[in-house]
Design an enzyme around this catalytic site. Structure first.
Site, short mmCIF file in Angstrom:
data_model
loop_
_atom_site.label_atom_id
_atom_site.label_comp_id
_atom_site.label_asym_id
_atom_site.label_seq_id
_atom_site.Cartn_x
_atom_site.Cartn_y
_atom_site.Cartn_z
N ASP A 79 0.83 -1.20 0.00
CA ASP A 79 0.00 0.00 0.00
C ASP A 79 0.88 1.26 0.00
O ASP A 79 1.72 1.43 0.87
CB ASP A 79 -0.90 -0.04 1.25
N THR A 98 -6.74 3.57 -2.33
CA THR A 98 -6.59 2.15 -1.95
C THR A 98 -7.65 1.20 -2.51
O THR A 98 -7.31 0.19 -3.13
CB THR A 98 -6.58 2.04 -0.41
N ARG A 132 -10.66 -3.49 3.14
CA ARG A 132 -10.81 -3.35 1.68
C ARG A 132 -9.66 -3.99 0.91
O ARG A 132 -9.83 -4.43 -0.22
CB ARG A 132 -10.99 -1.89 1.27
N ASP A 147 1.27 2.40 4.05
CA ASP A 147 0.40 3.53 3.71
C ASP A 147 0.17 4.43 4.92
O ASP A 147 0.34 5.65 4.84
CB ASP A 147 -0.94 3.03 3.18
N ASP A 171 -1.11 -0.16 -4.87
CA ASP A 171 -2.44 0.36 -5.20
C ASP A 171 -2.38 1.84 -5.61
O ASP A 171 -3.31 2.36 -6.19
CB ASP A 171 -3.40 0.17 -4.01
N HIS A 172 -1.26 2.51 -5.29
CA HIS A 172 -1.02 3.91 -5.65
C HIS A 172 0.32 4.29 -5.07
O HIS A 172 0.88 3.53 -4.27
CB HIS A 172 -2.12 4.84 -5.09
ZN LIG Z 1 -3.59 2.67 -0.40
#
Ligand SMILES: [Zn+2]
Length: 493
Positions: free
Chosen positions: A34, A75, A157, A249, A296-297
């Protein structure tokens, strides 16, 4: 008779040939880190040990120019797009939080299910808001539901969306309980091995493991235990284990992309990954599992740090603009609260209220866009349903259109200056954020390793949505049902 025998021989031969031709790995492992920027692979390269991230780069195949081809880069969308090969326009996962026809919605919320393993609401989650199938779903379909598919992460998630609708289980961390939980979407009680894991690894309820390196280790440990106790990759049917590391993250948001905290997080990740890979080698066999690592980013560098080095940077908070714009719209139209909410540089208008008052939505959008554009930090304020006709670089336009879902993504999208994070940046601001189209948020690592993968790299443009069709092509299974990506030839061939 002879002819018949001959035909039989040919037929049985054909069956044997077909069986020997379809080869699949015993296990597919998806590893999402993440908020991992692509350049962390090289920024920290010299500090990594031999068996973790450096091993992936040195043994695997790296797609060096993998970009996220939608906005916002957050995310829930990252995890769903990696595993569906699709974009928010089609998956319906348009953010971590969004509005469905005006109703505020958390991406995985599901009031029809209950927590399993705790009494809190943190387990009331399922993939029901995801409108597309995943790699795991297609693997299930291709194996007549015999493949085992499990997701593990601290964030719900990040455990739920990757594995999709047919998964055997997803496990995530309930902070209020201090251990892993699941939901009745998957099961009615935690398996014995999860209960045992929780007994040994339980934290004091309320402990924030997400913002500590301990969270990284707790995730790998859980993934390793799932691998062993669920006997994944132990028979001829390919299984899927989707793991996501959430602490990177939380640490990035709080402390930024540089400094001791981020360094410590990536060193811990490297160490735990090395252990995880060596376990896969010994339990599954070095060439029997296919692993990919992605993110995810990414994240922007801290705006104050950039400003200190004379790079243009700052903040823009759509949520703090919203009350002022709402007030302005009320003055113009005589109707209060025409804005129902904001999220990730998007403005969601109250369609029902506008219709009731007999005001055309297009008119409200035009007025709001004019108001937003007065701010010099705003490069574009776009009518989300009409981005095609905006004069802007094609690459941004395409990402806005891919992020537009008529029922779920709002009405206006704001593009700010580069390095303007979606936050209120004060002189004390130490952290970072993400969600933009810009390379710092959208350029992600993508490395494949293991079964069928040779060593190498490509700088050819690839996209987050290409991951799922690539894995599916390697497995000779159908790609997910809303997939818009392409198999990456350099990886598959
Ligand atoms: Zn994320």
């Amino acid at each position: 008779m002879l002819k018949k025998l001959f035909m039989l021989l040919i037929l049985s031969g054909a069956v044997l040939t077909a069986q020997s031709q379809i080869k699949r790995p015993k296990l597919v492992v998806g590893l999402v880190v993440d908020q991992m920027r692509w350049d962390y692979l090289y920024y920290y390269y010299n500090e990594f040990g031999e068996g973790g991230l450096k091993r992936l780069v040195n043994e695997g195949f790296s797609c060096e120019n993998t970009m996220i081809n939608y906005v916002p880069t957050v995310t829930a969308i990252g995890h769903s797009s990696i595993y569906t090969g699709s974009v928010p326009a089609l998956t319906g996962i348009t953010g971590n939080n969004f509005f469905i026809d005006g109703r505020p919605t958390y991406c995985c919320e599901d009031s029809t299910v209950r927590s399993v393993g705790s009494r809190s609401k943190e387990g009331q989650m399922s993939p029901r808001n995801l409108l597309a199938s995943t790699i795991g779903d297609e693997l299930k379909i291709a194996t007549d539901y015999k493949a085992k598919v499990i997701g593990v992460a601290l964030k719900d998630r990040a455990a739920i969306l990757p594995v999709g609708h047919t998964a055997d289980a997803a496990y995530w961390w309930d902070t209020s309980a201090g251990h892993y939980v699941s939901s009745t979407f998957y099961m009615n009680q935690l398996p014995r091995w999860v209960q045992d894991f929780n007994k040994v690894n339980r934290q004091k309820p309320g402990t924030d493991v997400k913002t500590s390196t301990q969270g990284i280790t707790l995730t790998f440990k859980m993934a390793e235990t799932a691998l062993e106790k669920e006997q994944m990759g132990q028979d001829d049917i390919t299984d899927l284990l989707a793991v996501s590391i959430s602490s990177t993250d939380a640490i990035g948001h709080t402390y930024g992309t540089r400094g001791k905290e981020n360094y410590d997080a990536y060193m811990q990740l490297d160490k735990d990954l090395a252990h995880f890979l060596s376990l896969l080698d010994s339990k599954i066999g070095k060439d029997n599992y296919l692993l990919f690592l992605s993110a995810d980013h990414g994240a922007a560098h801290n705006a104050n740090l950039l400003k200190h080095h004379r790079i243009s940077a700052g903040g823009y908070s759509i949520s703090s603009q919203s009350p002022k714009l709402n007030e302005y719209l009320a003055q113009q139209y005589g109707v209060k609260n025409l804005i129902v909410g904001t999220n990730s540089n998007r403005i969601f208008l109250n369609h029902a209220k506008a219709a009731q008052a007999g005001i055309a939505l297009a008119d409200i959008k035009r007025t709001a866009i004019e108001w937003l554009k007065q701010d010099e930090r705003v490069m574009y304020a776009v009518d989300f349903s009409n981005a095609e006709y905006e004069s802007m670089p094609q690459v941004i336009k395409e990402r806005i259109i891919n992020g537009y879902n008529a029922r779920r993504s709002g009405d206006i999208y704001v593009v700010t200056l580069p390095e303007y994070v979606e936050d209120s940046v004060t002189p004390q601001y130490k952290g970072t954020n993400h969600s933009m189209w810009n390379p710092y948020d959208s350029h992600i690592p993508l490395v494949f390793m293991g079964w069928g993968i040779g060593h190498g790299s490509t700088v050819a443009p690839t996209r987050i949505v290409d991951i799922a069709p690539t894995v599916c092509a390697m497995l000779h299974i159908q790609m997910p049902d809303a997939c818009v990506g392409d198999a990456i030839r350099q990886v598959v061939e």
